[in-house]
Scaffold this motif. Structure first.
Motif, PDB file in Angstrom:
ATOM      1  N   GLY A 272     -10.856   2.047 -20.141  1.00 52.68           N
ATOM      2  CA  GLY A 272     -12.322   2.632 -21.814  1.00 52.68           C
ATOM      3  C   GLY A 272     -13.512   2.847 -20.865  1.00 52.68           C
ATOM      4  N   ILE A 273     -13.669   1.115 -20.901  1.00 49.13           N
ATOM      5  CA  ILE A 273     -14.942   1.676 -20.460  1.00 49.13           C
ATOM      6  C   ILE A 273     -15.326   2.534 -19.699  1.00 49.13           C
ATOM      7  CG2 ILE A 273     -17.128   0.216 -20.327  1.00 49.13           C
ATOM      8  CD1 ILE A 273     -15.856  -2.124 -21.549  1.00 49.13           C
TER       9      ILE A 273
ATOM     10  N   SER B  79     -14.012   4.808 -18.023  1.00 53.05           N
ATOM     11  CA  SER B  79     -13.653   6.162 -18.344  1.00 53.05           C
ATOM     12  C   SER B  79     -14.928   7.278 -18.852  1.00 53.05           C
ATOM     13  CB  SER B  79     -12.218   6.722 -19.043  1.00 53.05           C
ATOM     14  OG  SER B  79     -11.069   5.664 -18.761  1.00 53.05           O
ATOM     15  N   THR B  80     -15.355   6.078 -20.197  1.00 54.30           N
ATOM     16  CA  THR B  80     -16.261   6.395 -20.625  1.00 54.30           C
ATOM     17  C   THR B  80     -17.854   6.732 -19.489  1.00 54.30           C
ATOM     18  OG1 THR B  80     -15.598   5.640 -22.666  1.00 54.30           O
ATOM     19  CG2 THR B  80     -18.194   5.723 -22.522  1.00 54.30           C
TER      20      THR B  80
ATOM     21  N   VAL C  17     -10.094   7.427 -23.437  1.00 53.18           N
ATOM     22  CA  VAL C  17     -11.379   6.101 -24.839  1.00 53.18           C
ATOM     23  C   VAL C  17     -10.002   6.414 -26.239  1.00 53.18           C
ATOM     24  CG1 VAL C  17     -13.225   6.070 -26.192  1.00 53.18           C
ATOM     25  CG2 VAL C  17     -13.146   6.745 -23.413  1.00 53.18           C
TER      26      VAL C  17
ATOM     27  N   ALA D 190     -16.569   9.649 -17.323  1.00 51.40           N
ATOM     28  CA  ALA D 190     -16.695  11.233 -18.160  1.00 51.40           C
ATOM     29  C   ALA D 190     -18.614  11.348 -18.052  1.00 51.40           C
ATOM     30  CB  ALA D 190     -16.030  11.156 -19.529  1.00 51.40           C
TER      31      ALA D 190
ATOM     32  N   LEU E  60     -12.059  11.173 -20.416  1.00 54.04           N
ATOM     33  CA  LEU E  60     -12.727  10.804 -22.056  1.00 54.04           C
ATOM     34  C   LEU E  60     -11.974  10.761 -22.876  1.00 54.04           C
ATOM     35  CD1 LEU E  60     -15.189  10.136 -23.350  1.00 54.04           C
ATOM     36  CD2 LEU E  60     -15.528  12.619 -24.327  1.00 54.04           C
TER      37      LEU E  60
END
Length: 491
Positions: A98-99, A101-102, A184, A105, A181
Motif C-alpha cells: 500500500g505504501i 502504491s501511494t 490503497v 501514484a 492509487l
C-alpha cells in the motif's frame, strides 16, 4: 502441542464454515492486487511516459522490476511466512504494498517510480504464498479446501485479465497514477479486517531460515529471469545470455546446498512425489504457452485488426470468464477423474485452444480467436487450480508456504520463458518475411501509408504468431503425454 493447535486456539472460530469463507473473501483482496498490477500498467505507459519522460531503459525497468522481485522472492517469502507467521507476513506485505502504491501514484520522476515498483514487488512476493497457504488452515476439510483453492485461482487468473480493462476505465477519467492509487483502499480493508478473521500459523519445529540459501535463490532466479526477458525484448545478446548462464550456475549451487543442510529452503524431496512434479511441470509449460498466446494476440488485436487498447482488452473477456469458471471447479474435476487424468485433459484442452488460433488471419478470424481462447481457458483454468491444490496438499502443513512459493515461481519462470522463447520465435518468423523493423508496431510507424508494406508486415506477423502458438501447443501436448504415461492405471 503443535503450532497448528495453538494457532487454532488463538482463533477458535477461524476454521468454522461461515468465518472461514469470510476469511477467504479477505484473502482474495491481495490476490487481485498482485495479479492486476502485472497487467494494469500496460495501458498507463503512454501517458506516464509523456509525463515523466523516462528513457527506454527506465521504461523497461518500470515494467519489469515488479515481476523480477516477485519471481526472486516467492520461495524466500513462503519460507519466511512458515517461520514467523503467515498472517504476520501477509499484513506486513500488504502494508508495504500500500505504501509503495501511494509513492508510485505520485512519483515525480522515473527513478522514484522504479523504486516504488520494486517495493511493490517485495510486498507482492509476501502476499501470494501466504494467502494461499492460509487456506490450508482455514479449510482443514479437503473438499472445502479444494473449492476454496479453486476460487483463489479463479480470482488470480481473473485479476490479470481484468487489469487492462480497469486500467482503461481509470485512465478514461483520471491521471496515470490512479492505476496505483486504487490499491490503497483495498489494502486498508485487508489491514483492518485481516487480524480478526485470519488464523495465525507458524512452524515451531523448523530452524532459522538459511541466509546463504536465500542469497543463492535470489541470486539465481533474478539473473535467469532477467536474461530471458532481455533476450525476448532485444533479441539474442551475449551479455544477456551470460547473465542468464550466471543465474543457472548460481541455482546449481543453490540445489547442491539444499541437499546438504538439515533444514533446506526448498525440500527437493517434494519432487520425488509424482503429483508435485507434474504440478510444477504443468505450471511452467502452461504459463509458457499462455504468456506467448496473450502477448501475441494482444498485438494482433491492436496492430493487425486496428483496435484501440480498451476494445482489444474487452475481447479477452470470454477467455477470462472461462478461466474463472473452470478454475472454481478444477479441484472437483480432479476428484472425479483423478488428478493426473485431469491434468492431462487440461493440458490437451489448452493445446487445442492454441491450435484453433491458426484460423486467425489478417482479414478475419476473430471468431477463431474467441473460440480458441475459450477452449484454452478451460484447460488453463483446470490446470492452474490443480497446481495450487497439489502444492498445498502434497506437503505437511508446516511446509505449505514454501511449497506454494515453488509453484508460484514455476508460473513466473514459465511466463518469462514463454515471452523469451516463443515470443522470440514469432519475432524471428516475422523478420524473415521481408525488410521490416524489429517489431510490427515500428514497421507500421515507418511504413506510413504504404499499403503493400503494411499488409505484408501484418501477414508476416500472423505467420509468426501461428508458428509460436503451435510450438506452445506442442509443448503442452508433450507435457500431457508425460502426465498420461506416469498416471496410467492411477486415479
Amino acid at each position: 502441542m503443535t503450532d497448528v493447535d495453538s494457532a487454532r486456539r488463538v482463533a477458535p472460530d477461524a476454521t468454522g464454515s461461515r468465518r472461514a469463507w469470510f476469511g477467504l473473501a479477505v484473502l482474495l483482496l491481495p490476490v487481485l492486487l498482485v495479479s492486476m498490477d502485472v497487467s494494469v500498467l500496460f495501458l498507463a505507459l503512454p501517458t506516464m511516459t509523456a509525463d515523466l519522460d523516462p528513457t527506454a531503459a527506465e521504461q523497461l525497468w518500470i515494467l519489469d522490476i515488479y515481476g523480477f522481485l516477485i519471481a526472486g522472492l516467492l520461495i524466500t517469502m513462503g519460507n519466511l511466512g512458515d517461520r514467523i507467521g503467515r498472517r504476520n507476513i501477509l499484513l506486513v506485505g500488504a502494508a508495504v504494498f500500500g505504501i509503495a502504491s501511494t509513492v508510485a501514484a505520485f512519483a515525480p520522476s522515473p527513478e522514484v517510480l522504479i523504486g516504488a515498483r520494486a517495493l511493490m514487488g517485495i510486498g507482492g512476493a509476501t502476499l501470494l504464498p501466504s494467502s494461499l497457504a492460509l487456506i490450508s488452515n482455514l479449510f482443514p476439510d479437503s473438499k472445502q479446501r479444494a473449492a476454496a483453492i479453486g476460487i483463489w485461482t479463479a480470482f488470480f487468473a481473473g485479476g490479470s485479465a481484468v487489469g487492462p480493462i480497469i486500467g482503461g476505465l481509470l485512465l478514461h477519467q483520471f491521471w496515470w497514477g490512479s492505476v496505483f492509487l486504487i490499491n490503497v483502499p483495498v489494502v486498508l480493508i485487508l489491514l483492518a479486517v485481516g487480524p480478526f478473521v485470519l488464523p495465525e500459523h507458524r512452524s515451531g519445529v523448523r530452524g532459522p531460515i538459511d541466509l546463504p540459501s536465500v542469497a543463492l535463490s535470489i541470486g539465481g532466479i533474478l539473473p535467469l529471469v532477467y536474461g530471458i526477458k532481455q533476450i525476448a525484448a532485444e533479441g539474442f545478446e551475449l551479455s544477456a545470455a551470460l547473465i542468464g548462464l550466471i543465474g543457472i550456475a548460481v541455482l546449481v549451487l543453490f540445489v547442491r546446498r539444499q541437499t546438504r543442510i538439515p533444514d533446506p529452503l526448498v525440500d527437493l524431496s517434494l519432487f520425488r512425489r509424482v503429483r508435485f512434479s507434474i504440478a510444477i511441470g504443468s505450471g511452467v509449460t502452461g504459463m509458457m504457452s499462455l504468456a506467448a498466446m496473450s502477448y501475441l494476440t494482444s498485438i494482433y488485436l491492436q496492430s493487425v485488426t486496428g483496435r484501440e487498447p480498451l476494445p482489444a482488452a474487452l475481447l479477452g473477456l470470454p477467455m477470462a470468464v472461462t478461466v474463472f469458471l473452470f478454475s472454481m471447479y478444477g479441484g472437483r474435476i480432479g476428484t472425479w477423474f483423478g488428478v493426473q487424468r485431469a491434468f492431462a485433459f487440461a493440458l490437451i484442452s489448452a493445446a487445442v485452444g492454441n491450435l484453433l488460433l491458426l484460423g486467425m488471419g489478417v482479414d478475419g478470424g476473430l471468431v477463431w480467436y474467441i473460440i480458441g481462447s475459450m477452449v484454452a481457458g478451460i484447460g488453463y483454468g483446470i490446470s492452474f487450480t490443480l497446481i495450487s491444490e497439489v502444492s498445498v496438499a502434497s506437503v505437511p502443513p508446516e511446509r505449505a508456504g514454501s511449497a506454494v512459493g515453488i509453484s508460484e515461481t514455476s508460473f513466473e519462470l514459465g511466463n518469462a520463458l514463454g515471452l523469451a522463447l516463443l515470443g522470440s520465435l514469432a519475432a524471428l518468423v516475422f523478420r524473415s518475411g521481408g525488410e521490416f523493423a524489429d517489431t510490427l508496431g515500428e514497421t507500421i510507424v515507418r511504413s506510413g501509408s504504404n499499403a503493400g508494406v503494411l499488409h505484408a508486415a501484418r501477414e508476416s506477423f500472423v505467420t509468426g504468431m501461428h508458428v509460436a502458438t503451435s510450438a506452445g501447443a506442442a509443448v503442452l501436448l508433450a507435457m500431457a503425454a508425460v502426465v498420461w504415461w506416469t498416471g496410467r492405471g492411477k486415479r
